[in-house]
Design a protein around this motif. Structure first.
Motif: not given
Length: 785
Positions: A580-590
Motif C-alpha cells: 500500500e505504501r509503494e502504491l501511494a508513492a507511485i500515485r504521487r509520482e503520476v
C-alpha cells in the motif's frame, strides 16, 4: 447425636480450630455450641450456606466484622433504664454499625448468596441511634459540645468563667507575693478550688477559706476571698454541665433501650455470619474441597455409600497421608486389620470425624468426588476407658459402651468400633466380636471396626455384607505407611518384625513350628495379591502419566500451530501494508508527472512509456495489497445462546458449560466444574457450539458508564449515595476501574468516599490518583470481576 461419640472422635477440638477464625465472642460461642444436624434437610441447608460464604470469599467480597462486640449486657441495661456511659454507648453504636455494614454488603449480592442475604435481612434499621451517637460522642468517648444546645451554651459559659477565675487567682497570688506572704509563684487546686500554698505561720496574713493542710502541718492551702465567688460560679456551671451530659446520655440510652429487642436479633444474625465466615476460613486453611464455593449439596445423600477421596484427619499436623474410604453402599461394613500403630484407629476416627463435620456444616478436608451419607445416629467405641474407681477393666469398659450401642443401633446408624473383641481370651473375644458384628448388620447399621482377630478376617471374606481392609506396614523399616487398602485383610507381621529386631533364630523357628501350614499359605497368598495390586497400580499410574504427556504434547502442538498461523497472518499483513505504501508513492509520482506536463512541453513518447510502466506497477501493487481470498463458506445460521454451549468468560481460566437459558437481565447460568454461577453475556469472550451446530449470536450490550464522576461541592451523605449508584453502573458496564473526583478541601468528603469504598463489595481495591491524575483529590477504584 451421641455425646460419647462426639467426645471420643474429638469433635470439640475441631470446633476450637473453627472458633479460632471467628471475629467476636458471640460468633465463637455459636461455633463452640455447634452440634451435627440429624435431619438431612438441615444438613443440606447448612452446607449450602457455608458454600455461599466460601463463594463470597473466593470472589473477593468480604463481610466486615470491624467493631463487632457482644453488647447483650449493654442492651439489657438500656432496656431497664440504666444510664450508660459514653464509651459503652459508642461500643454499642459500633456493633450495630457492623450489623448494618454486613446487611448492605449482602444486599448488593443477594442474587448470588440468597441464604446469607436472608440472614442479613434480620438486621433492622438502627440509624436513629447510631447517627445520634456519632453526633453526640467523639471517637475518644467524650460527649461533644454540640450534643445539645444547652450543653454547648453551658460549656461556653464555663470556659469563660474558668478564664476569669484563672485571672483573679493569678492576681491574688501576685498580691500575696508582693506582700511577702508567699515566696513561690505556685497556684494549685484542692477539691476543685483554686488555692495558694501558705506557710502555717503566715495563714492569718491571707484572708480566705482553708481547703487543705499538708501532712506535716507546715503548709496551709487557702482560697483567697477575692476568687471565692468566681469559684462558686465555675462550680455551679460544672454541675450544670454534668446534669446536661447525663440528660444527653439518658436520651441515647432510652433510644437504645427502645431498640434492644431488634438489636439483639441483629447481633445474633451477625454472630451467625461470623460463624459461617469462620467455617469458610477454616475450609481454606484445611484445603477442603467440599463444599465447593457456591456449589450444590449433591455430595450429601440420604441413601447409598459414604465415599471419601484423599481424606485428611483435621487434627493431624505435618505431612498427613490421605486415605480413601468406601462404606455403606455395596458393602454394609468394613473390618480393618493390621499391626499396632499402623493407622487403624486414625482411619476409623477420620471417617467418623469427617461425617460429623459434614453434618455440622463445616468444610470437610477431602477432595471432590467424595460423598457422605447423612446419619441420624453416630456411635463410637474408641480408646481404653478402664477405670480403677469404677472397677472397670479395658474389656468391661468396651462392653458397657457396646451394650448401649446395640440398644440404639438401626438403619441410618454409623457404628465405629476400635479393637473389637480385645482385652479378653482370644477365642471368646473373637466369637463375641463376630456375634456383635452380625447383630449390628442385621439391624441395618453401617459398621466400621478394627480388630486383630484372624477369625474375623475369614468371616469378613465370606460374608457378602462385609469387606476386609488393612493398613500397610513396611517390614524393612519397621514403620507403618499409614496407607489404607480396601479389599484385603492385614497381615500381623509379628514374626517378620521380631526377626528384623534380632530375635534369636531358634525362638523364631519354634514359633513357626506352632503355626499351621495354612497360615503360611494365607500369608503368602496375601503378599502375592498385594504385589499384584501394587504392580497394577503402578501400571495405571504410568498409563495416566502417558496420557498426561500426550495431552500436553497435543496442547503444545495446538499452541505452535496457532502461533504459526498468527505469525503468517502478521507477515502477510506487513506485506500488504508495504504494498500500500509503494502504491501511494507511485500515485504521487503520476500526479507529479501530470503537473509537469501542464507546466511545460516535454517528450510525449517518453511520457506515454512512463505512464504505461507506472500502470503496470500499480496493477502489481494492487494485487499484492489485496488480502488473500478465502474459500467461500456457506453463511452459518445464527441462533441465540443455548444450554450445552461451551463458553469462555473474561477473568475465569476454566471453560464453562451453559446450563440455563438467557435471562431477561442479560445473564446466563454457567457450570465451571463444581462451581455454578450466573454470568453476564458482556463477560463472555468466546462460544464453542456443539459440533456441527449453528453460530451463536450474543445479545448486544448497551450498558455504559462514564470513566469518572465528579462529587466536588456535595455533602458527604449525598456524595456517597451518588458514588454507590455510579459504581453499580460501572460494574454492570464491565469497566475495569473508575476515577472518582472529590477534591482535597478539608478531607471530609475524601474520607467519606474512601470509607464507603472499603466496604463496597464491587470494589476490589482503591488508591489515590497519581500527581498528573489529580493527586489526593482523586481516588482510582479498581472494580471486582
Amino acid at each position: 447425636m451421641d455425646d460419647h461419640a462426639l467426645r471420643v472422635l474429638e469433635f470439640g477440638k475441631v470446633l476450637e480450630l473453627v472458633a479460632a477464625e471467628t471475629a467476636f465472642a458471640l460468633g465463637r460461642e455459636r461455633v463452640r455450641a455447634l452440634k451435627p444436624a440429624l435431619d438431612a434437610g438441615e444438613v443440606y441447608e447448612r452446607q449450602a450456606t457455608t458454600a455461599e460464604m466460601r463463594y463470597l470469599r473466593q470472589a473477593g467480597i468480604e463481610v466486615s466484622f470491624g467493631g463487632a462486640r457482644d453488647i447483650q449486657p449493654t442492651l439489657q441495661a438500656a432496656s431497664i433504664g440504666q444510664v450508660l456511659d459514653p464509651g459503652t454507648l459508642l461500643e454499642a453504636a459500633n456493633a450495630l454499625n457492623a450489623c448494618i455494614r454486613a446487611r448492605r454488603t449482602l444486599e448488593r449480592v443477594r442474587d448470588r448468596v440468597p441464604r446469607l442475604a436472608a440472614i442479613a435481612d434480620r438486621v433492622g434499621d438502627f440509624y436513629l441511634f447510631t447517627d445520634s451517637v456519632e453526633a453526640a460522642i467523639s471517637d475518644r468517648g467524650e460527649v461533644n459540645d454540640d450534643a445539645s444546645e444547652v450543653l454547648a451554651t453551658t460549656r461556653r459559659e464555663l470556659r469563660l468563667a474558668q478564664s476569669r477565675l484563672e485571672q483573679r487567682a493569678q492576681g491574688a497570688l501576685r498580691d500575696a507575693i508582693r506582700r511577702g506572704i508567699v515566696q513561690d509563684a505556685l497556684l494549685t487546686e484542692r477539691n476543685g478550688r483554686k488555692v495558694i500554698p501558705v506557710r502555717a505561720e503566715m495563714r492569718n496574713q491571707l484572708t480566705g477559706i482553708v481547703h487543705d493542710v499538708s501532712s506535716s502541718g507546715a503548709t496551709v492551702f487557702i482560697e483567697p476571698m477575692g476568687v471565692v465567688e468566681t469559684g462558686n460560679e465555675v462550680r455551679e456551671l460544672q454541675l450544670a454541665e454534668e446534669r446536661e451530659v447525663r440528660r444527653v446520655l439518658q436520651r441515647l440510652t432510652d433510644t437504645l433501650g427502645s431498640l434492644a429487642e431488634d438489636a439483639a436479633i441483629a447481633l445474633h444474625a451477625l454472630a451467625e455470619l461470623d460463624e459461617l465466615s469462620a467455617k469458610a476460613k477454616y475450609g481454606e486453611r484445611a484445603e477442603s474441597e467440599l463444599p465447593a464455593p457456591g456449589g450444590d449439596t449433591a455430595w450429601l445423600r440420604t441413601s447409598g455409600a459414604t465415599r471419601i477421596v484423599r481424606a485428611r484427619h483435621p487434627l493431624l499436623g505435618g505431612d498427613v497421608v490421605p486415605i480413601d474410604f468406601d462404606v455403606g453402599g455395596e458393602y454394609q461394613g468394613v473390618l480393618i486389620t493390621g499391626p499396632n500403630t499402623g493407622g487403624k484407629t486414625v482411619a476409623l476416627k477420620t471417617l467418623g470425624l469427617l461425617t460429623l463435620m459434614a453434618q455440622a456444616g463445616i468444610p470437610v478436608p477431602c477432595d471432590r468426588g467424595s460423598s457422605f451419607h447423612v446419619y441420624r445416629r453416630v456411635h463410637a467405641d474408641i480408646g481404653d476407658e478402664q477405670s480403677i474407681e469404677q472397677s472397670l477393666s479395658t474389656f468391661s469398659s468396651h462392653m458397657r459402651n457396646i451394650i448401649g450401642i446395640l440398644e440404639e443401633a438401626g438403619p441410618d446408624t454409623l457404628v465405629l468400633l476400635d479393637e473389637l473383641g480385645a482385652g479378653t481370651d482370644p477365642t471368646e473375644g473373637a466369637a463375641l466380636a463376630r456375634a456383635i458384628v452380625e447383630t449390628l448388620l442385621e439391624r441395618g447399621a453401617t459398621l466400621v471396626a478394627t480388630t486383630h482377630h484372624g477369625e474375623l478376617k475369614v468371616f469378613a471374606h465370606s460374608d457378602p455384607r462385609l469387606r476386609n481392609a488393612n493398613v500397610e506396614f513396611d517390614v524393612a523399616s519397621l514403620r507403618p505407611t499409614y496407607r489404607l487398602t480396601i479389599g484385603l485383610p492385614g497381615q500381623s507381621n509379628a514374626l517378620a518384625i521380631a526377626r528384623q529386631l534380632g530375635l534369636d533364630a531358634e525362638v523364631l523357628e519354634r514359633a513357626e513350628r506352632e503355626l499351621s501350614p495354612e497360615h503360611f499359605e494365607m500369608e503368602k497368598m496375601l503378599e502375592e495379591i498385594r504385589q499384584e495390586r501394587a504392580a497394577a497400580a503402578e501400571e495405571h499410574r504410568r498409563e495416566a502419566a502417558a496420557r498426561s504427556t500426550v495431552e500436553e504434547l497435543r496442547r503444545e502442538l495446538a499452541e505452535r500451530r496457532e502461533s504459526a498461523d498468527e505469525e503468517r497472518a502478521a507477515i502477510l499483513e506487513d506485506a500488504h501494508r508495504e504494498a500500500e505504501r509503494e502504491l501511494a508513492a507511485i500515485r504521487r509520482e503520476v500526479e507529479s508527472l501530470k503537473r509537469r506536463q501542464a507546466r511545460s512541453a516535454f517528450d510525449v513518447r517518453v511520457a506515454d512509456e512512463t505512464l504505461k510502466e507506472l500502470d503496470e506497477r500499480v496493477g502489481t501493487m494492487r494485487a499484492r495489497a489485496r488480502p488473500p481470498r478465502r474459500a467461500r463458506e456457506e453463511e452459518p445460521v445464527v441462533r441465540e445462546l443455548e444450554p450445552g454451549d461451551r463458553i469462555h468468560v473474561r477473568d475465569i481460566p476454566q471453560e464453562g458449560e451453559v446450563i440455563g437459558p438467557l435471562r431477561e437481565d442479560g445473564r446466563v447460568e454457567v457450570q465451571f466444574g463444581g462451581l455454578r454461577m450466573k454470568v453476564g453475556v458482556d463477560r463472555i469472550t468466546d462460544v464453542q457450539a456443539p459440533a456441527g451446530g449453528e453460530r451463536v449470536r450474543l445479545p448486544e450490550q448497551n450498558g455504559s458508564a462514564p470513566g469518572e464522576i465528579d462529587l466536588r461541592g456535595q455533602r458527604a451523605e449525598e456524595a456517597v449515595l451518588r458514588c454507590d449508584s455510579y459504581l453499580d453502573e460501572a460494574f454492570r458496564a464491565g469497566m475495569p476501574y473508575v476515577r472518582i473526583i472529590h477534591g482535597k478541601g478539608t478531607g471530609a468528603l475524601r474520607s467519606a468516599i474512601r470509607e464507603s469504598l472499603s466496604s463496597n463489595p464491587l470494589v476490589r481495591s482503591f488508591e489515590p490518583g497519581k500527581q498528573d491524575e489529580g493527586g489526593d483529590g482523586v481516588t482510582i477504584a479498581v472494580l471486582a470481576g
